[in-house]
Design an enzyme around this catalytic site. Structure first.
Site, PDB file in Angstrom:
ATOM      1  N   GLU A   1       0.788  -1.230   0.000  1.00  0.00           N
ATOM      2  CA  GLU A   1       0.000   0.000   0.000  1.00  0.00           C
ATOM      3  C   GLU A   1       0.823   1.285   0.000  1.00  0.00           C
ATOM      4  O   GLU A   1       0.342   2.318  -0.426  1.00  0.00           O
ATOM      5  CB  GLU A   1      -0.932   0.058   1.230  1.00  0.00           C
ATOM      6  CG  GLU A   1      -1.947  -1.052   1.276  1.00  0.00           C
ATOM      7  CD  GLU A   1      -1.455  -2.187   2.138  1.00  0.00           C
ATOM      8  OE1 GLU A   1      -0.249  -2.459   2.126  1.00  0.00           O
ATOM      9  OE2 GLU A   1      -2.278  -2.813   2.816  1.00  0.00           O
TER      10      GLU A   1
ATOM     11  N   ASP B   1      -2.303  -5.241   3.598  1.00  0.00           N
ATOM     12  CA  ASP B   1      -2.460  -5.558   5.015  1.00  0.00           C
ATOM     13  C   ASP B   1      -3.367  -6.762   5.223  1.00  0.00           C
ATOM     14  O   ASP B   1      -4.190  -7.113   4.372  1.00  0.00           O
ATOM     15  CB  ASP B   1      -3.011  -4.347   5.768  1.00  0.00           C
ATOM     16  CG  ASP B   1      -1.968  -3.251   5.930  1.00  0.00           C
ATOM     17  OD1 ASP B   1      -0.774  -3.563   5.776  1.00  0.00           O
ATOM     18  OD2 ASP B   1      -2.348  -2.096   6.179  1.00  0.00           O
TER      19      ASP B   1
ATOM     20  N   ASP C   1      -5.878  -7.275   7.313  1.00  0.00           N
ATOM     21  CA  ASP C   1      -7.244  -7.131   7.800  1.00  0.00           C
ATOM     22  C   ASP C   1      -8.224  -7.198   6.632  1.00  0.00           C
ATOM     23  O   ASP C   1      -7.860  -7.434   5.486  1.00  0.00           O
ATOM     24  CB  ASP C   1      -7.405  -5.829   8.596  1.00  0.00           C
ATOM     25  CG  ASP C   1      -7.001  -4.605   7.795  1.00  0.00           C
ATOM     26  OD1 ASP C   1      -6.824  -4.732   6.573  1.00  0.00           O
ATOM     27  OD2 ASP C   1      -6.869  -3.524   8.389  1.00  0.00           O
TER      28      ASP C   1
ATOM     29  N   GLU D   1      -9.974  -4.876   5.101  1.00  0.00           N
ATOM     30  CA  GLU D   1      -9.770  -3.887   4.045  1.00  0.00           C
ATOM     31  C   GLU D   1      -8.588  -4.277   3.167  1.00  0.00           C
ATOM     32  O   GLU D   1      -8.632  -4.138   1.939  1.00  0.00           O
ATOM     33  CB  GLU D   1      -9.534  -2.498   4.637  1.00  0.00           C
ATOM     34  CG  GLU D   1      -9.477  -1.414   3.579  1.00  0.00           C
ATOM     35  CD  GLU D   1      -9.264  -0.023   4.154  1.00  0.00           C
ATOM     36  OE1 GLU D   1      -8.282   0.158   4.888  1.00  0.00           O
ATOM     37  OE2 GLU D   1     -10.078   0.870   3.871  1.00  0.00           O
TER      38      GLU D   1
ATOM     39  N   TYR E   1       1.632  -5.235  13.367  1.00  0.00           N
ATOM     40  CA  TYR E   1       0.481  -4.565  12.773  1.00  0.00           C
ATOM     41  C   TYR E   1      -0.375  -3.896  13.841  1.00  0.00           C
ATOM     42  O   TYR E   1      -0.665  -4.484  14.880  1.00  0.00           O
ATOM     43  CB  TYR E   1      -0.350  -5.581  11.984  1.00  0.00           C
ATOM     44  CG  TYR E   1      -1.390  -4.948  11.101  1.00  0.00           C
ATOM     45  CD1 TYR E   1      -1.043  -3.940  10.209  1.00  0.00           C
ATOM     46  CD2 TYR E   1      -2.726  -5.350  11.159  1.00  0.00           C
ATOM     47  CE1 TYR E   1      -1.984  -3.355   9.396  1.00  0.00           C
ATOM     48  CE2 TYR E   1      -3.680  -4.770  10.339  1.00  0.00           C
ATOM     49  CZ  TYR E   1      -3.300  -3.778   9.459  1.00  0.00           C
ATOM     50  OH  TYR E   1      -4.238  -3.200   8.650  1.00  0.00           O
TER      51      TYR E   1
ATOM     52  N   ARG F   1      -3.536  -2.662  13.770  1.00  0.00           N
ATOM     53  CA  ARG F   1      -4.992  -2.783  13.823  1.00  0.00           C
ATOM     54  C   ARG F   1      -5.333  -4.214  14.226  1.00  0.00           C
ATOM     55  O   ARG F   1      -5.346  -5.114  13.402  1.00  0.00           O
ATOM     56  CB  ARG F   1      -5.634  -2.435  12.479  1.00  0.00           C
ATOM     57  CG  ARG F   1      -5.500  -0.968  12.112  1.00  0.00           C
ATOM     58  CD  ARG F   1      -6.344  -0.600  10.908  1.00  0.00           C
ATOM     59  NE  ARG F   1      -6.185   0.810  10.583  1.00  0.00           N
ATOM     60  CZ  ARG F   1      -5.288   1.279   9.716  1.00  0.00           C
ATOM     61  NH1 ARG F   1      -4.483   0.441   9.086  1.00  0.00           N
ATOM     62  NH2 ARG F   1      -5.198   2.575   9.469  1.00  0.00           N
TER      63      ARG F   1
ATOM     64  N   HIS G   1      -4.586 -11.965  15.456  1.00  0.00           N
ATOM     65  CA  HIS G   1      -3.292 -12.544  15.113  1.00  0.00           C
ATOM     66  C   HIS G   1      -2.329 -12.373  16.287  1.00  0.00           C
ATOM     67  O   HIS G   1      -1.950 -13.331  16.923  1.00  0.00           O
ATOM     68  CB  HIS G   1      -2.728 -11.881  13.860  1.00  0.00           C
ATOM     69  CG  HIS G   1      -3.599 -12.067  12.662  1.00  0.00           C
ATOM     70  ND1 HIS G   1      -3.553 -13.193  11.890  1.00  0.00           N
ATOM     71  CD2 HIS G   1      -4.553 -11.274  12.112  1.00  0.00           C
ATOM     72  CE1 HIS G   1      -4.439 -13.096  10.900  1.00  0.00           C
ATOM     73  NE2 HIS G   1      -5.052 -11.936  11.017  1.00  0.00           N
TER      74      HIS G   1
END
Length: 778
Positions: free
Chosen positions: A9, A82, A84, A86, A288, A290, A333
């Site tokens: 990203e 990522d 997640d 999204e 990560y 989130r 996770h």
């Protein structure tokens, strides 16, 4: 043809990954927002300072073309967005937009940007999880349905430019309801009594033992009567209880607990915390950011153990395997932790260093031994009454994890230390001598207003939203002016103190400041009116249980238990009918409230939401439009539609107020859209924060006028007789050129004072087109 194309990203993340993958991999980047991918308008402006392997183009549309070309030339395309929902949706959209073939496309995920994690992900690729993609799609579609359908209703029924959202509207409701609890709260007072007793400590020195009476008195008379009893009473130790205690460390950080603790300890806003954490993650310094999980990997636990042994010794180690209890933890996770536990500090900005330090200490502390305490409670009896004094103390026997980290709470704002409160040695039946007793008037505390941290905590408790939604939600409700975050001064309050000393009771009145607020969330009048309208007309989406239930349905879709479009269809049909009904039948709402009649003019006084915010209105508009028009006055800061009184509203109409004349021209003071101001010679000067428009005098207004003139004089660097419309000015961000109501940047290292008219015109003619016009669709 190149061997591999890895798509992530951001350039920062790409740059970190490339260090571990080496030259065999080609790393590029694409925009992390799915909505932009769908428009085929994704990618980001990557500065040329990055490695030439990265796509460098200011034109986002060209990124799609470039990526298609690169993907066709690659033997294998790795989608490394990522982990997640999204991120999964981004990977899916890339696959669709770039028309990637399954045989040469692999999806890889990792929780930390380290060599082992990246290589392990490459060795264990997987296919795109369609269920996660559908869950993300369902969330986006449902949230857009709510926003796109309800917002136009607000435009017609309340005020233009308003918006609604599934999570943001519920967040505003929490803040509004708390504010109304505070408005309706009635404080009650009582008297708390502390006794001070003389006791010998272990060294034989006389010390004071403080104990609090087990009962509070309703009024001063009762407190006074009790102190009278104490004059002739004997005091003895009725009981001494010692018991061991312990304190355990907090769990490692999840997204919400990191946001809360960074707010309390570092004074970071929620969005600021996430932005700093994002930079730490992308540069490979933390895992990560989130996540709902409190779990730590075996590697993290082992390296933490080694670090604790190195710094503090074996007795400070206690291995803990935390389990995630959050319902529907979609990113289950690992907790947020440093990628390398042996790095106590990292390079970076001051904010990055401070947040990393917080994460490192929290992670290390979670694997450290409990703090051991000894708690002592002494009960002191009074010979002539059944009430008892109670003294409590806590001695730290072994500091354990407290050596590294102490968790803050919303109440103490980080001040809960581990300081000892030592009880002097006393035994049952020991007689005690009272040195003094103090009865202090105390008041019941109103409910606390939300901070960003406590709002996140409450949203999480109710199951509303997910880690990735808290920061944008809190930012949105402030940007929409439904909520403001600000400090407010307290007010003075008197309280009584009765003191018994040397058989005499003295009485004194003291003053304290109460109600002071720092960085608290306050609902605006617009926010309260919108909230009430939504509750009256859209009970379903404003219900806390509904919002949490929707999150559970998203989790079911992610697990393959529900079909996403069936879930949306079941919601949409009744919801759309609700929208149509609200458009047809709901009453227009401006939060209007009639306060009474002005005794001088006998006109009605009311308050409501006006075009530019809350206003007071004197008089009513005539139905034929020919009568006398009503007067309007903006409410002052701190005044609200629900609490303003008739007298306070009438005071607003004392403005504009004429102060006198200066240079043969009138000087008036008033309150406008942007606050209080002085007007003189058709020029406007803002009042200072310390100036009250209702009491400011002429001499102060002249002082402000002259200060503004001096500032304006200093702002003009150069003017040209040949071109009166062109001026070289000194602005907030440095010198610039003003020409025909447009401003132009002066190139760096250019001396503004030496510019000629020709130089200025060259700068104007060669100025780039304003950004707002770039890429505008025709």
């Amino acid at each position: 043809m190149h061997k591999n194309l890895v798509i992530v990203e951001s350039p920062a993340k790409a740059k970190t990954i490339e260090k571990f993958l080496g030259d065999g991999y080609f790393v590029t980047s694409s925009m992390g927002h799915v909505r932009d991918l769908e428009k085929k308008d994704f990618g980001i402006d990557i500065e040329k300072k990055y490695h030439p392997k990265y796509i460098i183009t200011p034109d986002k549309k060209k990124v799609v073309t470039e990526l298609r070309k690169l993907s066709k030339d690659a033997e294998m395309v790795w989608l490394a967005s990522d982990e997640d929902r999204e991120g999964e949706a981004i990977a899916w959209h890339l696959k669709e937009v770039l028309k990637l073939k399954p045989e040469n496309t692999k999806r890889i995920v990792f929780h930390e940007i380290t060599k082992d994690a990246i290589l392990n992900a490459v060795e264990n690729p997987r296919s795109i999880d369609e269920n996660l993609v559908n869950a993300q799609q369902a969330r986006r579609v449902l949230d857009r349905i709510v926003g796109f359908e309800v917002s136009p209703v607000l435009w017609k029924k309340v005020k233009p430019s308003l918006s609604a959202g599934r999570v943001q509207s519920v967040a505003v409701r929490l803040i509004v309801e708390r504010e109304r609890e505070i408005i309706n709260f009635k404080s009650e007072s009582s008297f708390r009594v502390n006794g001070y007793f003389l006791v010998e400590d272990k060294e034989g020195k006389q010390t004071e033992l403080k104990a609090e009476l087990s009962k509070r008195f309703d009024n001063k008379k009762e407190a006074f009567a009790f102190l009278e009893k104490c004059k002739n009473a004997d005091f003895s130790v009725a009981d001494v209880v010692k018991r061991p205690g312990k304190r355990s460390p907090a769990k490692p950080f999840t997204t919400s607990t990191l946001q809360q603790e960074a707010s309390r300890k570092l004074s970071f806003s929620v969005s600021q915390t996430m932005a700093v954490a994002q930079r730490l993650y992308e540069s490979g310094k933390i895992t990560y950011m989130r996540t709902d999980s409190v779990n730590l990997s075996g590697l993290a636990i082992n390296t933490s153990k080694q670090k604790i042994q190195e710094l503090h010794g074996d007795k400070y180690v206690k291995i803990r395997n935390y389990k995630t209890k959050t319902k529907g933890a979609q990113e289950a996770h690992e907790a947020i932790r440093p990628t390398y536990m042996d790095n106590e500090t990292v390079d970076g900005s001051g904010q990055e260093k401070r947040l990393y330090d917080l994460i490192w200490k929290r992670t290390i502390a979670s694997q450290m031994a409990d703090a051991e305490l000894e708690k002592t409670t002494v009960t002191i009896s009074i010979s002539n009454t059944s009430e008892k004094f109670v003294a409590t103390g806590e001695v730290l026997i072994f500091d354990g994890f407290l050596r590294v980290y102490i968790e803050s709470t919303d109440d103490d704002n980080g001040s809960n230390g581990s300081g000892d409160v030592i009880i002097p040695p006393v035994k049952i039946n020991d007689l005690l001598e009272m040195s003094s007793a103090i009865a202090t008037q105390r008041f019941s505390q109103r409910p606390p207003r939300f901070t960003e941290a406590s709002l996140v905590k409450r949203l999480e408790e109710l199951g509303i939203g997910r880690p990735s939604t808290y920061a944008p939600t809190i930012t949105t409700i402030q940007n929409r002016n439904y909520v403001v975050k600000e400090d407010r001064p307290g007010i003075e309050r008197n309280y009584d103190v009765l003191t018994l000393r040397n058989q005499n009771i003295s009485e004194k009145t003291k003053t304290e400041i109460t109600g002071a607020e720092k960085s608290k969330l306050f609902p605006t009048d617009v926010g309260m009116v919108v909230n009430d309208f939504l509750i009256d007309n859209f009970q379903q989406i404003m219900d806390y249980n509904f919002t949490a239930k929707v999150e559970k349905e998203f989790d079911d879709i992610a697990e393959g238990k529900k079909i996403w479009n069936e879930m949306i269809d079941a919601f949409y049909q009744p919801f759309h009918e609700n929208v149509e009904d609200a458009l047809k039948n709901s009453e227009r709402s401006k939060g209007e409230r009639i306060l009474g009649i002005d005794p001088k003019t006998e006109k009605e006084v009311s308050v409501k939401i006006g075009r530019f915010g809350p206003v007071a209105q004197l008089g009513q508009a005539s139905t034929d439009g020919e009568g006398e028009k009503p007067q309007f006055a903006s409410l002052r800061a701190g005044q609200h539609l629900e609490t303003i009184t008739l007298e306070e509203a009438l005071d607003l109409f004392k403005l504009p107020r004429e102060l006198g004349e200066y240079e043969d021209k009138k000087v008036t003071v008033a309150i406008g859209r942007f606050g209080p101001y002085v007007r003189h010679d058709n020029k406007f000067v803002s009042l200072g924060k310390e100036d009250d428009p209702f009491s400011v005098k002429l001499d102060r207004a002249i002082e402000l006028i002259e200060a503004k003139r001096e500032k304006d004089r200093k702002a003009v660097i150069k003017v040209f007789e040949q071109e009166p419309d062109l001026r070289v000015l000194n602005g907030r961000w440095g010198p610039y050129i003003s020409f025909k109501k447009k401003n132009y940047k002066i190139p760096k290292k250019t001396n503004a004072e030496e510019l000629t008219l020709e130089d200025c015109m060259n700068i104007i003619n060669n100025a780039p087109e304003p950004k707002s016009k770039r890429g505008r669709k025709k």
